[in-house]
Design a protein around this motif. Structure first.
Motif, PDB file in Angstrom:
ATOM      1  N   GLN A 523       0.742  -1.323   0.148  1.00  0.00           N
ATOM      2  CA  GLN A 523      -0.040   0.094   0.054  1.00  0.00           C
ATOM      3  C   GLN A 523       0.485   1.160  -0.060  1.00  0.00           C
ATOM      4  OE1 GLN A 523      -3.468   0.392   2.444  1.00  0.00           O
ATOM      5  NE2 GLN A 523      -3.147  -1.797   3.192  1.00  0.00           N
ATOM      6  N   GLU A 526       2.406   1.544  -3.682  1.00  0.00           N
ATOM      7  CA  GLU A 526       1.706   1.766  -4.882  1.00  0.00           C
ATOM      8  C   GLU A 526       0.712   2.809  -4.581  1.00  0.00           C
ATOM      9  OE1 GLU A 526      -0.955  -1.724  -5.037  1.00  0.00           O
ATOM     10  OE2 GLU A 526       0.769  -2.768  -5.805  1.00  0.00           O
ATOM     11  N   ARG A 527       0.374   3.570  -3.424  1.00  0.00           N
ATOM     12  CA  ARG A 527      -0.468   4.661  -3.070  1.00  0.00           C
ATOM     13  C   ARG A 527       0.096   5.663  -2.737  1.00  0.00           C
ATOM     14  NH1 ARG A 527      -4.991   3.134   1.399  1.00  0.00           N
ATOM     15  NH2 ARG A 527      -5.367   5.329   0.960  1.00  0.00           N
ATOM     16  N   HIS A 528       1.407   5.564  -2.638  1.00  0.00           N
ATOM     17  CA  HIS A 528       2.199   6.905  -2.429  1.00  0.00           C
ATOM     18  C   HIS A 528       3.596   7.054  -3.052  1.00  0.00           C
ATOM     19  CE1 HIS A 528      -0.576   7.944   0.921  1.00  0.00           C
ATOM     20  NE2 HIS A 528      -0.718   6.823   1.610  1.00  0.00           N
ATOM     21  N   ASN A 531       2.998   7.136  -6.773  1.00  0.00           N
ATOM     22  CA  ASN A 531       2.037   8.224  -6.955  1.00  0.00           C
ATOM     23  C   ASN A 531       2.542   9.486  -7.424  1.00  0.00           C
ATOM     24  OD1 ASN A 531      -0.060  10.323  -7.118  1.00  0.00           O
ATOM     25  ND2 ASN A 531      -0.866   9.640  -5.033  1.00  0.00           N
ATOM     26  N   GLU A 532       2.393   9.669  -8.772  1.00  0.00           N
ATOM     27  CA  GLU A 532       3.098  10.999  -9.369  1.00  0.00           C
ATOM     28  C   GLU A 532       2.714  12.327  -8.792  1.00  0.00           C
ATOM     29  OE1 GLU A 532       3.457  10.611 -13.728  1.00  0.00           O
ATOM     30  OE2 GLU A 532       4.486   9.001 -13.546  1.00  0.00           O
ATOM     31  N   ASP A 533       1.304  12.182  -8.134  1.00  0.00           N
ATOM     32  CA  ASP A 533       0.968  13.296  -7.680  1.00  0.00           C
ATOM     33  C   ASP A 533       1.679  13.721  -6.314  1.00  0.00           C
ATOM     34  OD1 ASP A 533      -0.920  14.041  -9.495  1.00  0.00           O
ATOM     35  OD2 ASP A 533      -2.204  12.988  -8.501  1.00  0.00           O
ATOM     36  N   GLU A 534       2.447  12.885  -5.845  1.00  0.00           N
ATOM     37  CA  GLU A 534       3.204  12.781  -4.367  1.00  0.00           C
ATOM     38  C   GLU A 534       4.643  12.798  -4.712  1.00  0.00           C
ATOM     39  OE1 GLU A 534      -0.518  11.040  -1.641  1.00  0.00           O
ATOM     40  OE2 GLU A 534       1.342   9.950  -1.642  1.00  0.00           O
ATOM     41  N   TRP A 536       6.509   9.975  -6.883  1.00  0.00           N
ATOM     42  CA  TRP A 536       7.012   9.483  -8.227  1.00  0.00           C
ATOM     43  C   TRP A 536       7.176  10.550  -9.443  1.00  0.00           C
ATOM     44  CZ3 TRP A 536      10.024   5.685  -7.475  1.00  0.00           C
ATOM     45  CH2 TRP A 536      10.310   4.937  -8.500  1.00  0.00           C
ATOM     46  N   ASN A 547       2.164  17.471  -4.452  1.00  0.00           N
ATOM     47  CA  ASN A 547       0.754  17.996  -4.268  1.00  0.00           C
ATOM     48  C   ASN A 547       0.831  18.759  -2.914  1.00  0.00           C
ATOM     49  OD1 ASN A 547       0.579  15.869  -2.381  1.00  0.00           O
ATOM     50  ND2 ASN A 547      -0.997  15.023  -3.482  1.00  0.00           N
TER      51      ASN A 547
END
Length: 641
Positions: A523, A526-528, A531-534, A536, A547
């Motif tokens: 999790q 994959e979730r963080h 995450n290209e908004d965070e 990556w 973000n």
């Protein structure tokens, strides 16, 4: 027959005891003696170990040497030549190879109307320095000053500088090293009975040698041979990773200095930090060592330089003797941050170095100090079974200024202005921030795990079990920091019990000590992480999610990418079965390192997470050794394969 047997057994026992006593009395059994031998081995011959300028060669035994400075056509002199020096009138330096032993070093130097390539080679008492002009517009001069390197430091040697040659005279005149300056339009300037300097044109080759006489052509051939041999050996050893290791070795070797006041050879973060933070920068240059910076330098050095790895790890760990913990920094003449520590990464690094070189005395020397540091954390920073960053004023005095206390607590975190602590409050009555910290608690659990290994290796079984249990208790307490809703471990406000939802790379540190289950790790990644908004993107990973409002600040630990956080997150990834993520993470890290290393020879303190630039802000040193951790990630895997 029975009498003979008794005599034989008694004799054998006596011989065994004698051998035992001989071994125990041998100085080689004492870690301090071993360390002294290493220091003596390093403090020999010539090297670029005066922190004030890379254009100074020091003969360490006698603290004598040769100082070169630049004099422009208008007569202005510059004798502080350092990589990435941000002074408005600083010279521009492009560093290349630098062997640890000084047998070959190369750099391009430009300042005003002077552009030269400097190449040096040292072997024993012999030194060759050759400067050749770059381009055809050189109009200045090179000033050559043989003799004392640190005027304010008492030494027993001296110099005799004459029009046609010079001599460096050892203690009591028992040894004399002869040298000469060969260059076009060389002019001798006498400044005393046995003193003076040489002014040479920067538009023609300049040779300075000490020891065996050489011509300019012979020096050129020697330097070409040393360079070819050095690079050939490096290419053979590192193969496709040659440039990665080259960047790492260059920044570590150029940043290694000798400090005459404390009589040590160490590898500070950069020469520029030495000069801006040392108490004796005006007389001897000095040094400053930071806690986790120095441990990471030690680990990188351990890939191929046992002695320097040991010296740095030992010097920073020995500081426990003075304040009960490894401090944020130590500097010349006992200038120390007595109120705060920094991330506890020492036990893992010491164990890693031991695994590479296998010297038991190294563990014996550092284990008691690492243990003392480990217990200091729980005694001074623990709340509800977890740790908080803090600052402990000396003599029990509390901070009257809460902002000052918070500032120093953030210095302890190593993340000086990280956005995750914007809303944290300093509790002066407890000397801590009001957050149970995910990153610190995870690093402490890992510290317990590695310290227990060291204790076990040294035969301290009961201590190993106690340390291990201490780590397990905190690992258990960390489970409450997991947020199923957020899919990641979060800090906790100790006053309200609420979760702190601001994130940075330290939220991934539970992967390092394996507190996260496989599903939790999935999790988190994959979730963080992905995450290209965070976190990556083309360049990874920023110390502020992309973000988050603070990302755009792009200042120090707000929004930028750092070698140590990338390295620590990667250590966590190695504990779980995500090979493709690890491979991409390592590739993105080394690509960021090589981006400007291949162009300008820089190894940055931190990088812009959007553009990949490292010198777009003044708060990023251009030649800071832990930036090389971005490449060490790849080298580390090769060393353990």
């Amino acid at each position: 027959m029975k009498t003979i047997r008794i005599v034989f057994v008694a004799t054998a026992v006596l011989l065994f005891c004698a051998c035992e006593n001989k071994e125990k009395s041998s100085p080689a059994d004492y870690p301090e003696w071993e360390y002294t031998q290493i220091k003596r081995q390093l403090q020999r011959g010539w090297n670029t170990w005066d922190t004030r300028s890379i254009m100074t060669e020091v003969y360490v035994e006698e603290k004598l040497g040769v100082r070169l400075s630049l004099v422009d056509s208008g007569g202005k002199e510059n004798d502080e030549i350092r990589v990435g020096y941000l002074d408005a009138d600083a010279a521009l330096v492009h560093p290349y190879d630098h062997s640890y032993d000084g047998s070959y070093a190369e750099a391009d130097v430009s300042w005003h109307d002077i552009n030269v390539k400097m190449r040096c080679s040292a072997e024993g008492k012999n030194l060759v320095m050759l400067l050749t002009p770059i381009g055809n517009d050189n109009k200045g001069s090179i000033k050559v000053r043989p003799g004392k390197i640190w005027e304010a430091v008492k030494i027993d040697g001296w110099q005799r500088v004459m029009p046609d040659s010079f001599e460096l005279v050892a203690m009591y005149g028992t040894e004399v090293m002869h040298g000469k300056v060969v260059g076009e339009n060389t002019r001798f300037v006498k400044t005393g009975d046995d003193d003076g300097y040489y002014l040479c044109s920067s538009a023609a080759p300049l040779l300075v040698y000490v020891g065996d006489a050489v011509t300019i052509d012979a020096a050129e051939a020697l330097l070409n041979s040393r360079k070819d041999s050095f690079q050939s050996a490096e290419r053979t050893k590192w193969g496709d990773n040659y440039e990665i290791h080259r960047a790492m070795q260059s920044v570590l070797a150029w940043d290694t200095v000798y400090d005459p006041t404390d009589d040590i050879i160490v590898t500070p973060v950069s020469r520029n930090w030495n000069m801006s933070h040392s108490e004796v920068s005006d007389v001897a240059g000095g040094y400053i060592l930071f806690d986790w910076d120095t441990y990471f330098a030690s680990e990188m050095l351990s890939t191929d330089n046992r002695e320097l790895a040991y010296c740095n790890a030992i010097e920073i760990t020995k500081s426990v003797d003075k304040c009960g913990f490894v401090p944020n920094f130590i500097s010349t003449i006992d200038h120390i941050s007595y109120d705060r520590s920094q991330p506890p990464v020492g036990s893992r690094v010491v164990w890693t170095i031991y695994e590479r070189w296998g010297d038991r005395w190294f563990l014996e020397m550092l284990y008691p100090r690492l243990l003392r540091w480990n217990t200091w954390w729980t005694a001074n920073r623990m709340v509800d079974g977890l740790l908080c960053w803090g600052t402990s004023p000396r003599n029990g005095e509390h901070f009257s200024d809460v902002k000052y206390g918070k500032k120093h607590a953030l210095y302890e975190s190593g993340l000086d202005n990280a956005h995750v602590y914007d809303n944290a409050e300093f509790l002066p009555e407890r000397n801590i921030l009001n957050y149970n910290d995910v990153g610190l608690s995870a690093l402490y659990v890992a510290d317990c795990q590695y310290l227990a290994r060291i204790a076990e290796e040294l035969g301290r079984g009961s201590e190993a079990r106690e340390i291990s249990n201490r780590g397990k208790k905190m690992a258990e307490a960390m489970k409450q920091m997991w947020s199923e809703e957020d899919g990641i471990f979060l800090c906790r406000n100790i006053e309200t019990g609420e979760r702190v939802h601001e994130m940075d790379p330290t939220n991934f540190y539970p992967l390092i000590c394996k507190v996260a289950s496989n599903d939790q790790a999935r999790q988190m990644i994959e979730r963080h992480l992905l995450n290209e908004d965070e976190f990556w993107g083309e360049w990874v990973i920023p110390c502020t999610p992309r973000n988050a409002p603070a990302f755009k600040d792009n200042y120090y630990w707000r929004g930028r990418i750092w070698g140590p956080t990338n390295f620590l997150v990667y250590l966590g990834l190695k504990n779980y079965d995500f090979p493709e993520v690890r491979e991409q993470f390592a590739a993105k890290s080394r690509n960021l390192l090589l981006k400007d290393w291949l162009k300008r020879g820089y190894v940055y303190e931190n990088w812009n997470a959007t553009t990949g630039q490292g010198d777009d802000v003044f708060s990023s040193d251009r030649f800071y050794h832990w930036g090389a951790l971005m490449g060490y990630i790849t080298l580390m895997d090769e060393l353990t394969d």
